[in-house]
Design a protein around this motif. Sequence first.
Motif, PDB file in Angstrom:
ATOM      1  N   GLN A  75       0.827  -1.202   0.000  1.00 12.98           N
ATOM      2  CA  GLN A  75       0.000   0.000   0.000  1.00 12.98           C
ATOM      3  C   GLN A  75       0.865   1.256   0.000  1.00 12.98           C
ATOM      4  O   GLN A  75       0.542   2.244  -0.670  1.00 12.98           O
ATOM      5  N   THR A  76       1.964   1.217   0.722  1.00 10.37           N
ATOM      6  CA  THR A  76       2.865   2.361   0.742  1.00 10.37           C
ATOM      7  C   THR A  76       3.567   2.524  -0.592  1.00 10.37           C
ATOM      8  O   THR A  76       3.704   3.640  -1.112  1.00 10.37           O
ATOM      9  N   LEU A  77       4.011   1.420  -1.161  1.00  9.83           N
ATOM     10  CA  LEU A  77       4.706   1.485  -2.445  1.00  9.83           C
ATOM     11  C   LEU A  77       3.818   2.097  -3.527  1.00  9.83           C
ATOM     12  O   LEU A  77       4.261   2.937  -4.320  1.00  9.83           O
ATOM     13  N   THR A  78       2.570   1.669  -3.575  1.00 10.47           N
ATOM     14  CA  THR A  78       1.670   2.078  -4.659  1.00 10.47           C
ATOM     15  C   THR A  78       0.784   3.259  -4.283  1.00 10.47           C
ATOM     16  O   THR A  78       0.003   3.723  -5.111  1.00 10.47           O
ATOM     17  N   ASP A  79       0.895   3.731  -3.039  1.00  7.13           N
ATOM     18  CA  ASP A  79       0.082   4.845  -2.556  1.00  7.13           C
ATOM     19  C   ASP A  79      -1.407   4.529  -2.684  1.00  7.13           C
ATOM     20  O   ASP A  79      -2.194   5.327  -3.190  1.00  7.13           O
ATOM     21  N   ARG A  80      -1.774   3.348  -2.234  1.00  5.46           N
ATOM     22  CA  ARG A  80      -3.161   2.907  -2.255  1.00  5.46           C
ATOM     23  C   ARG A  80      -3.622   2.603  -0.831  1.00  5.46           C
ATOM     24  O   ARG A  80      -2.838   2.207   0.019  1.00  5.46           O
ATOM     25  N   ASP A  81      -4.921   2.755  -0.593  1.00  6.79           N
ATOM     26  CA  ASP A  81      -5.466   2.566   0.744  1.00  6.79           C
ATOM     27  C   ASP A  81      -5.735   1.107   1.077  1.00  6.79           C
ATOM     28  O   ASP A  81      -5.843   0.747   2.243  1.00  6.79           O
ATOM     29  N   HIS A  82      -5.864   0.271   0.046  1.00  7.86           N
ATOM     30  CA  HIS A  82      -6.213  -1.131   0.273  1.00  7.86           C
ATOM     31  C   HIS A  82      -5.275  -2.041  -0.512  1.00  7.86           C
ATOM     32  O   HIS A  82      -4.833  -1.689  -1.609  1.00  7.86           O
ATOM     33  N   ALA A  83      -4.999  -3.200   0.058  1.00  4.06           N
ATOM     34  CA  ALA A  83      -4.073  -4.133  -0.578  1.00  4.06           C
ATOM     35  C   ALA A  83      -4.578  -4.559  -1.953  1.00  4.06           C
ATOM     36  O   ALA A  83      -3.792  -4.698  -2.894  1.00  4.06           O
ATOM     37  N   PHE A  84      -5.883  -4.777  -2.078  1.00  2.24           N
ATOM     38  CA  PHE A  84      -6.448  -5.173  -3.364  1.00  2.24           C
ATOM     39  C   PHE A  84      -6.101  -4.153  -4.444  1.00  2.24           C
ATOM     40  O   PHE A  84      -5.703  -4.508  -5.561  1.00  2.24           O
ATOM     41  N   GLU A  85      -6.249  -2.874  -4.127  1.00  7.11           N
ATOM     42  CA  GLU A  85      -5.944  -1.817  -5.093  1.00  7.11           C
ATOM     43  C   GLU A  85      -4.461  -1.804  -5.445  1.00  7.11           C
ATOM     44  O   GLU A  85      -4.086  -1.542  -6.588  1.00  7.11           O
ATOM     45  N   ALA A  86      -3.617  -2.066  -4.454  1.00  8.81           N
ATOM     46  CA  ALA A  86      -2.171  -2.081  -4.692  1.00  8.81           C
ATOM     47  C   ALA A  86      -1.801  -3.159  -5.702  1.00  8.81           C
ATOM     48  O   ALA A  86      -1.053  -2.910  -6.665  1.00  8.81           O
ATOM     49  N   TRP A  87      -2.345  -4.361  -5.517  1.00  7.93           N
ATOM     50  CA  TRP A  87      -1.987  -5.463  -6.414  1.00  7.93           C
ATOM     51  C   TRP A  87      -2.616  -5.299  -7.788  1.00  7.93           C
ATOM     52  O   TRP A  87      -1.991  -5.630  -8.808  1.00  7.93           O
ATOM     53  N   ARG A  88      -3.830  -4.764  -7.857  1.00  2.00           N
ATOM     54  CA  ARG A  88      -4.466  -4.568  -9.154  1.00  2.00           C
ATOM     55  C   ARG A  88      -3.759  -3.493  -9.977  1.00  2.00           C
ATOM     56  O   ARG A  88      -3.927  -3.429 -11.188  1.00  2.00           O
ATOM     57  N   LYS A  89      -2.961  -2.671  -9.327  1.00  2.00           N
ATOM     58  CA  LYS A  89      -2.163  -1.692 -10.051  1.00  2.00           C
ATOM     59  C   LYS A  89      -0.968  -2.348 -10.738  1.00  2.00           C
ATOM     60  O   LYS A  89      -0.419  -1.827 -11.701  1.00  2.00           O
ATOM     61  N   LEU A  90      -0.561  -3.519 -10.257  1.00  2.00           N
ATOM     62  CA  LEU A  90       0.670  -4.153 -10.727  1.00  2.00           C
ATOM     63  C   LEU A  90       0.452  -5.397 -11.578  1.00  2.00           C
ATOM     64  O   LEU A  90       1.286  -5.723 -12.414  1.00  2.00           O
ATOM     65  N   VAL A  91      -0.641  -6.112 -11.349  1.00  2.00           N
ATOM     66  CA  VAL A  91      -0.914  -7.326 -12.117  1.00  2.00           C
ATOM     67  C   VAL A  91      -2.353  -7.297 -12.603  1.00  2.00           C
ATOM     68  O   VAL A  91      -3.191  -6.583 -12.049  1.00  2.00           O
ATOM     69  N   HIS A  92      -2.628  -8.099 -13.645  1.00  4.87           N
ATOM     70  CA  HIS A  92      -3.947  -8.069 -14.260  1.00  4.87           C
ATOM     71  C   HIS A  92      -4.423  -9.486 -14.563  1.00  4.87           C
ATOM     72  O   HIS A  92      -3.627 -10.351 -14.942  1.00  4.87           O
ATOM     73  N   PRO A  93      -5.724  -9.727 -14.382  1.00  8.67           N
ATOM     74  CA  PRO A  93      -6.268 -11.058 -14.675  1.00  8.67           C
ATOM     75  C   PRO A  93      -5.880 -11.524 -16.074  1.00  8.67           C
ATOM     76  O   PRO A  93      -5.870 -10.739 -17.027  1.00  8.67           O
ATOM     77  N   GLY A  94      -5.531 -12.785 -16.183  1.00 10.87           N
ATOM     78  CA  GLY A  94      -5.091 -13.353 -17.456  1.00 10.87           C
ATOM     79  C   GLY A  94      -3.590 -13.460 -17.574  1.00 10.87           C
ATOM     80  O   GLY A  94      -3.090 -14.214 -18.420  1.00 10.87           O
ATOM     81  N   GLU A  95      -2.856 -12.718 -16.744  1.00  8.88           N
ATOM     82  CA  GLU A  95      -1.396 -12.822 -16.759  1.00  8.88           C
ATOM     83  C   GLU A  95      -0.945 -14.037 -15.953  1.00  8.88           C
ATOM     84  O   GLU A  95      -1.566 -14.409 -14.957  1.00  8.88           O
TER      85      GLU A  95
END
Length: 336
Positions: A75-95
Amino acid sequence: MSKFHIFSRRDFLKEVPAGAAVLSATGQAGALFGAERTAEHAKSRVVIAHDALLRGTGSAVDSSHMLSLLDRAMQTLTDRDHAFEAWRKLVHPGEVVGLKVNTLGGRGISSNPQLVEAICERLQEAGIRSADIVVWDRNSEELERAGFHLSIGGNGIQCYGTDRVDYEEDLVSYGSVGSRLSKVLTRRSDVLINVPVLKDHDGAGVTLALKNMYGVIHNPNKYHPNGCDPYIADLNMLPEIRTRMRLTICDATTAMYDGGPAYKPEHSWNCNSLLVSQDPVALDYTGWQMIERKRAALGLKTLEAESRAPHYIATAADASHGIGTNDPERMLAIAV
């Protein structure tokens, strides 16, 4: 070294405006995937997440604390409030996501299975199918010795070594390096998440993010002269590695300040931390400074004084490589 400063969370909020993007120093496509550029010369973030209670009252890492520590770092790395948002910024379904762990040192000083389980849990929540997650290293037996359970095929998370699928037949090369790459990397990974360990190395000085890529080639023994310089930097320039590299989560739950890379408990300490960054050079520089501070606290010589400073880090940052930055003025190291 005197310029290097680790920001606290409060310092970080003062330094970076809300919504600032996660940027590597170089702007390469793989590291910047999904990030918005907010400044031409944005600093490379390295998050140092620490939990003094990570092991509770015992010696084993507590799974719930590990998951919380990982969430805080991401969350700190991606400046997101929730872990889900942090990971969705970095990876995407289908990868298909490959987690390159480091298990050479055995159970005492390898990527922690509980950290890897936490990463896999968050990847699945972000929409990555369990069968599209591959935990891997060079050797299946080493994975098992480090506490991982092998799994090949089926609908679950995959876990196996390159020895099960072999290396590509053709050499790929850059600079001083010519190697055959693991088929797990080339044929089974769209995205690479690097999960190295924070530890000393008798030749290279330290072994963290960049050197963990020695585990993806068939001939790492060739590339240890001269403190592994420029071999580590050249290896990380290979397009098959560089275009897939999305994130590094360095396991510093147990770390080594001397006597590495083999596990020596007398030279290890419970650091109870994670280092997370999209810039592997900045992460390696940060980890190097942590090891130097531990050595200084124990009255040991610097790695430079022992003629084994990790010069490959500067090489990886130079104009001909540009993999990341080793300039403290271009880093934002954030302690949380």
